[in-house]
Scaffold this motif. Sequence first.
Motif, PDB file in Angstrom:
ATOM      1  N   UNK A  87       0.804  -1.221   0.000  1.00 58.80           N
ATOM      2  CA  UNK A  87       0.000   0.000   0.000  1.00 58.80           C
ATOM      3  C   UNK A  87       0.836   1.271   0.000  1.00 58.80           C
ATOM      4  N   UNK A  88       2.144   1.143  -0.035  1.00 57.35           N
ATOM      5  CA  UNK A  88       3.037   2.303  -0.160  1.00 57.35           C
ATOM      6  C   UNK A  88       4.008   2.031  -1.301  1.00 57.35           C
ATOM      7  N   UNK A  89       4.677   3.077  -1.756  1.00 53.04           N
ATOM      8  CA  UNK A  89       5.595   2.974  -2.882  1.00 53.04           C
ATOM      9  C   UNK A  89       7.043   2.970  -2.412  1.00 53.04           C
ATOM     10  N   UNK A  90       7.947   2.433  -3.231  1.00 48.58           N
ATOM     11  CA  UNK A  90       9.370   2.603  -2.931  1.00 48.58           C
ATOM     12  C   UNK A  90       9.720   4.094  -2.881  1.00 48.58           C
ATOM     13  N   UNK A  92      10.535   1.270   5.165  1.00 52.96           N
ATOM     14  CA  UNK A  92      10.635   0.998   3.742  1.00 52.96           C
ATOM     15  C   UNK A  92      11.680  -0.030   3.362  1.00 52.96           C
ATOM     16  N   UNK A  93      12.315  -0.682   4.361  1.00 51.47           N
ATOM     17  CA  UNK A  93      13.384  -1.644   4.062  1.00 51.47           C
ATOM     18  C   UNK A  93      12.879  -2.833   3.259  1.00 51.47           C
ATOM     19  N   UNK A  94      11.578  -3.121   3.350  1.00 60.02           N
ATOM     20  CA  UNK A  94      11.019  -4.288   2.662  1.00 60.02           C
ATOM     21  C   UNK A  94      11.209  -4.211   1.150  1.00 60.02           C
ATOM     22  N   UNK A  97       0.774   2.693 -12.445  1.00 63.67           N
ATOM     23  CA  UNK A  97       1.521   2.361 -11.216  1.00 63.67           C
ATOM     24  C   UNK A  97       2.999   2.677 -11.379  1.00 63.67           C
ATOM     25  N   UNK A  98       3.559   2.365 -12.546  1.00 64.88           N
ATOM     26  CA  UNK A  98       4.972   2.652 -12.760  1.00 64.88           C
ATOM     27  C   UNK A  98       5.231   4.153 -12.775  1.00 64.88           C
ATOM     28  N   UNK A  99       4.281   4.929 -13.287  1.00 66.71           N
ATOM     29  CA  UNK A  99       4.433   6.375 -13.281  1.00 66.71           C
ATOM     30  C   UNK A  99       4.486   6.895 -11.849  1.00 66.71           C
ATOM     31  N   UNK A 100       3.696   6.280 -10.952  1.00 68.51           N
ATOM     32  CA  UNK A 100       3.731   6.682  -9.547  1.00 68.51           C
ATOM     33  C   UNK A 100       5.093   6.373  -8.924  1.00 68.51           C
ATOM     34  N   UNK A 101       5.685   5.218  -9.300  1.00 67.41           N
ATOM     35  CA  UNK A 101       7.018   4.874  -8.806  1.00 67.41           C
ATOM     36  C   UNK A 101       8.046   5.894  -9.290  1.00 67.41           C
TER      37      UNK A 101
END
Length: 339
Positions: free
Chosen positions: A97-100, A280-282, A318-322
């Motif tokens: 539910x969160x982004x890198x 965010x280490x995951x 989704x990739x644009x959000x990353x």
Amino acid sequence: MVLPFVRDFFADVEKLPAFSRVVSHLRANTGRIRVSGLNSPAKALLIAELQKSTARPLIVVVRNNEQIDELLPVVQSFCELVGGAAPDSVVSVPTRDVLPFQNLSPHPEIQEQRAIALWKIASGTASIVLVPVMAATSLLRSADFYAELARVIRRGETLDTANLTAHLNSVGYNSTDVVEMPGEYALRGGILDVYSPEAERPVRIELFGDEVESIRKFDPATQRSSSPADEITLLPLSETPVSDELLGAIHVRLSGKRITGTEEIIEQAVRSGGVTVFPGWEFYAPVAGSAGTIFDLMPNAVVIADEPDALYAGLDASWQKVEDAHERSEIGNLVRPDD
């Protein structure tokens, strides 16, 4: 209990010519086939009936987590109605539910759902897997790795409590004085209380020396033991067990400083360097050995792509959000899928 006339009603669906053609095509394994004109409940029924008729695991790729929330309980219900897969063998591997690059860890419920689903897939107990397209592209470890996420405790067998509690700590459990919630455990001498996710109640494991003498469920409100059990499966709350090897690999990825040597040397270097988990280490965990995807974990599965055009559009979005998150973070260079 499902009444016989209900089963008879759904059995008529299996006799429809269009359904028979789809099943014959999948059994022959002759390539792709398109099925159109279905609303959401009809899709759920088709998924349940296809798994029953083909006796093969299914991977259903959908747009996002919201579609999973809508589809999962309906598919589980239809599986029970048609006499197909067990409802608890219908699982989902949701997108985080969160982004890198946001310096945030996924919500614990998301991590728990993913961990349990990946264990069921690896152990061969998952019949239908719903997965958002973004999660379907994520790198995963091997089936052997995920099969080790859970622990099965049996009455009469030897149990090393030190090893077990170390494992529970690594897969997300918390040590407490009194067990009241899923994901907690308490060790008091020769008694281990533990509450596994998806379990109706916690269990009390009593030891005689190193041998499991009894396993009993207990009421977390009164702490009173009740019905006995011969075995219990302790499910994980995290798909990425924290280990020195994992932390060392993440340290190498972020710092560029390689750690080599024996396990003891790596452990000492990790501890002396202050390497630990962080928000965010995951997202960096794949550097420790992830090389496949969910399709590699289920090589014999039938893959169903729900609304392919929408999946491609969702993946691009989704990739644009990353990319946007990476640009705001100003961290290093982003490796794109084309690279």
